[in-house]
Design a protein around this motif. Sequence first.
Motif, mmCIF file in Angstrom:
data_model
loop_
_atom_site.group_PDB
_atom_site.id
_atom_site.type_symbol
_atom_site.label_atom_id
_atom_site.label_comp_id
_atom_site.label_asym_id
_atom_site.label_seq_id
_atom_site.Cartn_x
_atom_site.Cartn_y
_atom_site.Cartn_z
ATOM 1 N N GLY A 22 -5.818 -15.604 -1.525
ATOM 2 C CA GLY A 22 -7.087 -14.487 -1.167
ATOM 3 C C GLY A 22 -6.976 -14.179 0.421
ATOM 4 O O GLY A 22 -7.005 -12.834 0.470
ATOM 5 N N PRO A 23 -6.741 -15.050 1.527
ATOM 6 C CA PRO A 23 -6.342 -14.393 2.564
ATOM 7 C C PRO A 23 -5.229 -13.691 2.805
ATOM 8 O O PRO A 23 -5.308 -12.761 3.906
ATOM 9 N N SER A 28 -4.099 -8.638 4.747
ATOM 10 C CA SER A 28 -2.694 -7.737 4.795
ATOM 11 C C SER A 28 -3.162 -5.937 5.236
ATOM 12 O O SER A 28 -4.573 -5.877 4.636
ATOM 13 N N ARG A 29 -2.331 -5.141 5.395
ATOM 14 C CA ARG A 29 -2.614 -3.865 5.366
ATOM 15 C C ARG A 29 -3.345 -3.231 4.314
ATOM 16 O O ARG A 29 -2.958 -3.612 3.372
ATOM 17 N N GLY A 33 0.933 -2.517 -1.854
ATOM 18 C CA GLY A 33 2.128 -3.339 -1.237
ATOM 19 C C GLY A 33 1.590 -4.816 -1.566
ATOM 20 O O GLY A 33 0.781 -5.098 -2.466
ATOM 21 N N VAL A 34 1.629 -5.316 -0.404
ATOM 22 C CA VAL A 34 1.052 -6.650 -0.270
ATOM 23 C C VAL A 34 -0.466 -6.747 -0.584
ATOM 24 O O VAL A 34 -0.802 -7.785 -1.421
ATOM 25 N N GLY A 39 -4.000 -9.208 -4.225
ATOM 26 C CA GLY A 39 -5.316 -8.779 -4.912
ATOM 27 C C GLY A 39 -5.151 -9.012 -6.526
ATOM 28 O O GLY A 39 -6.164 -9.449 -7.025
ATOM 29 N N GLU A 40 -4.253 -8.313 -6.800
ATOM 30 C CA GLU A 40 -4.085 -8.488 -8.466
ATOM 31 C C GLU A 40 -3.932 -9.812 -8.849
ATOM 32 O O GLU A 40 -4.409 -10.260 -9.608
#
Length: 159
Positions: A22-23, A28-29, A33-34, A39-40
Amino acid sequence: MGVFQIILALHIGFGVAALILGPVSMFSRKRRGVHTRAGEFYHWLVLGTCAGAVALSILDWARIWWFLPIGLGSYAFALLGYLAAKRRRSGWVRLHIIGQGGSYIALVTAVLVVNWLPLFGTRGIHSPLAWTLPTVIGSPLIGWAIARWRRNTPAHPGL
């Protein structure tokens, strides 16, 4: 190892991974990407955690019936945030932040309620503080994240 223990191990594993991931997504930007990959995975981990909570509550209703509403509530928030980002309709960013933030608050609430006894000597299910502290802390953070997004986004697209 019985069915309950297997489901509990999966539930804990998914939950710990979601609490860590979660964090990663939050901080992240906000671009492909990240952020989107984390999130997925976070969404699917919350689904697994909540499915485990529902199964555990059914298997031991008398003791942990409360896993059912918190599991369903956690996933409802996660699904709201996930679908908002996937569909990107008007207001989607706000809904995404509320959904993902709300699901994280629910996960932290569950951790506190379950672990309140070894930490503070009373059962967490009976502690209003265990149930409310994550919301009291997390809700203003969600509001701050929405306000920050609005400040940093010209003409507030997506809100």
